[in-house]
Scaffold this active site. Structure first.
Site, PDB file in Angstrom:
ATOM      1  N   GLY A 248      42.174  34.829  30.643  1.00 31.07           N
ATOM      2  CA  GLY A 248      43.280  35.038  30.224  1.00 31.07           C
ATOM      3  C   GLY A 248      44.600  33.267  31.043  1.00 31.07           C
ATOM      4  O   GLY A 248      44.960  33.086  31.365  1.00 31.07           O
TER       5      GLY A 248
ATOM      6  N   THR B 228      41.587  53.398  30.791  1.00 29.68           N
ATOM      7  CA  THR B 228      42.161  52.712  29.642  1.00 29.68           C
ATOM      8  C   THR B 228      43.204  50.985  29.868  1.00 29.68           C
ATOM      9  O   THR B 228      42.837  49.932  30.239  1.00 29.68           O
ATOM     10  CB  THR B 228      44.244  53.204  30.752  1.00 29.68           C
ATOM     11  OG1 THR B 228      43.205  54.737  30.758  1.00 29.68           O
ATOM     12  CG2 THR B 228      45.057  53.161  29.856  1.00 29.68           C
TER      13      THR B 228
ATOM     14  N   CYS C 120      38.385  28.988  44.172  1.00 32.53           N
ATOM     15  CA  CYS C 120      37.136  30.063  45.158  1.00 32.53           C
ATOM     16  C   CYS C 120      37.131  30.372  46.130  1.00 32.53           C
ATOM     17  O   CYS C 120      36.683  30.932  47.122  1.00 32.53           O
ATOM     18  CB  CYS C 120      36.570  31.110  43.719  1.00 32.53           C
ATOM     19  SG  CYS C 120      37.498  30.872  42.569  1.00 32.53           S
TER      20      CYS C 120
HETATM   21  N1  PLP Z   1      33.324  31.585  35.508  1.00 30.38           N
HETATM   22  C1  PLP Z   1      34.612  29.561  35.825  1.00 30.38           C
HETATM   23  C2  PLP Z   1      34.106  28.703  34.933  1.00 30.38           C
HETATM   24  C3  PLP Z   1      35.948  30.163  35.931  1.00 30.38           C
HETATM   25  O1  PLP Z   1      36.387  28.647  36.746  1.00 30.38           O
HETATM   26  C4  PLP Z   1      36.241  31.341  36.992  1.00 30.38           C
HETATM   27  C5  PLP Z   1      37.888  30.965  37.959  1.00 30.38           C
HETATM   28  O2  PLP Z   1      37.776  30.189  38.599  1.00 30.38           O
HETATM   29  C6  PLP Z   1      35.765  32.057  36.628  1.00 30.38           C
HETATM   30  C7  PLP Z   1      34.621  32.610  35.789  1.00 30.38           C
HETATM   31  C8  PLP Z   1      36.310  33.416  37.146  1.00 30.38           C
HETATM   32  O3  PLP Z   1      37.334  34.244  36.187  1.00 30.38           O
HETATM   33  P1  PLP Z   1      38.796  35.379  36.858  1.00 30.38           P
HETATM   34  O4  PLP Z   1      38.958  34.226  37.959  1.00 30.38           O
HETATM   35  O5  PLP Z   1      38.843  35.491  35.950  1.00 30.38           O
HETATM   36  O6  PLP Z   1      37.550  36.258  37.623  1.00 30.38           O
END
Ligand code: PLP
Length: 387
Positions: free
Chosen positions: A199, A236, A324
């Protein structure tokens, strides 16, 4: 100071229409959709509507949608859920450029006896489909290949990939977290078995996501608990989040064509300006097959993190490598897999735009960047070594 937000592959602004849709469910309408009473039960209807809206964007049936908490959970559910039903098959095929939500999952499973094939990419970030064909065998439980890369925006040829995988009768999962809402996808015209979306990448809040599961796909639940999501995902429901995601999908479906062309125009303008004003800058990734919002540029001989800090002083938000992993100074695993040289991989910046960016913002970034690059190059030991 005004914020110029160009980090939309990390997360997006929640759309005002989405906030308005979800607000009542953070207030007076707080019932549990599983309750017997009407106060809770009425929430179920809104969840059903959200499920229909997501299904409509994906071109699938509402009962193929499972709500989860994040893209990471959707990816984990897909991979672990398939493995749990295929006891005799222990091989997973993926790529070297996946998000850690997939790569870390696969690498942990490797410690538990699975064999993992990580397909390589070329210097533009493209897959070799012959390598994929050769890797699939009777041991293969699942092939998991992302739709579009979060760092470079490179879009993989998912239709071709799907037909290769399905011709061998193997389950195919795609992490479409960066693709959904930016480019049109249609499950009705595809044989993808499992697809993850999240989302907060498409103007809904954080904490809600989806795993699409094609009817008939054998997959065990990952989150065990209550009978929510037809027993496929216990816990939930995040009611306001699900309602918000439904609205965000409805907006995406209505506006995807015009927005993606508007965002692409801005991205291309920024790219052109940067390449013209910053010498030794290179665009990373296949320029002919990219998400319309993403621009990954390497500024040779300087550190991406130093550029980010200086951009930040002007309120400009971008990202170096993957959002990340930006806490670490390791060059991005995606650029390394593409064979981007050390001096360029370290100086990479990702600008990722959205419908909320303007031409004035692009001009502002294009005006500030050349001085920043010049200043940092003056301090760079690599430039001095080169000379
Ligand atoms: N997969 C990809 C290609 C993403 O870019 C990301 C987040 O940057 C994720 C998975 C992980 O999504 P979430 O942050 O909703 O866990």
């Amino acid at each position: 100071m005004k914020t110029v937000y160009m980090d939309n592959n990390a997360t997006t602004k929640v759309a005002q229409e989405v906030i308005e849709e979800m607000l009542p469910y953070l207030g007076d309408l707080y019932g549990n959709p599983s309750s017997m009473h009407n106060f809770g039960g009425q929430i179920g209807k809104k969840i059903h509507q959200a499920r229909q809206r997501v299904a409509s964007l994906l071109g699938c049936s509402p009962d193929e949608i499972i709500f989860t908490s994040c893209g990471t959970e959707s990816d984990n559910t897909a991979i672990r859920g398939v493995l749990a039903t295929a006891a005799d098959r222990r091989k997973i095929i993926t790529t070297r450029v996946e998000h850690p939500a997939v790569l870390s999952t696969c690498r942990q499973l490797e410690h538990h006896g699975c064999s993992i094939i990580e397909l390589s990419v070329d210097k533009k970030g493209r897959l070799n489909l012959d390598e994929l064909k050769e890797s699939i065998d009777d041991e293969t439980a699942v092939v998991t290949i992302m739709y579009a890369n979060n760092e470079t925006g490179v879009i993989f040829p998912i239709n071709e990939i799907t037909s290769i995988v399905k011709s061998k009768g193997i389950i195919f999962h795609t992490d479409a977290v960066q693709a959904v809402g930016k480019i049109p996808l249609n499950m009705n015209e595809s044989d993808i078995d499992l697809l993850s979306l999240s989302g907060h990448k498409l103007h809904a809040p954080k904490g809600v996501a989806v795993l699409y599961v094609r009817k008939g796909t054998r997959i065990a639940p990952f989150m065990l608990g209550g009978h929510q999501e037809s027993g496929k995902r216990g816990g939930t429901e995040n009611v306001p989040g699900i309602i918000a995601l439904g609205k965000a999908c409805e907006l995406a479906q209505k506006h995807i064509e015009e927005e993606s062309s508007q965002v692409k125009t801005l991205r291309d303008k920024l790219e052109k300006a940067i390449l013209a004003s910053c010498p030794d800058s290179i665009v990373n990734g296949d320029k002919n097959n990219r998400l319309p919002n993403t621009l990954n540029v390497s500024f040779e001989y300087i550190e991406g993190e130093a550029i980010l800090l200086m951009l930040d002083k002007f309120g400009i938000c971008a990202s170096s490598g993957s959002a990340c992993t930006s806490g670490s100074l390791e060059p991005s695993h995606v650029l390394r897999a593409m064979g981007v040289p050390f001096t360029a991989a370290h100086g990479s910046i990702r600008f990722s735009l959205s419908r909320y960016n303007t031409a004035e913002e692009v001009d502002f970034v294009a005006q500030k960047l050349p001085d920043i690059v010049k200043k940092l190059r003056r301090l760079s030991p690599f430039v001095n070594t080169k000379k």
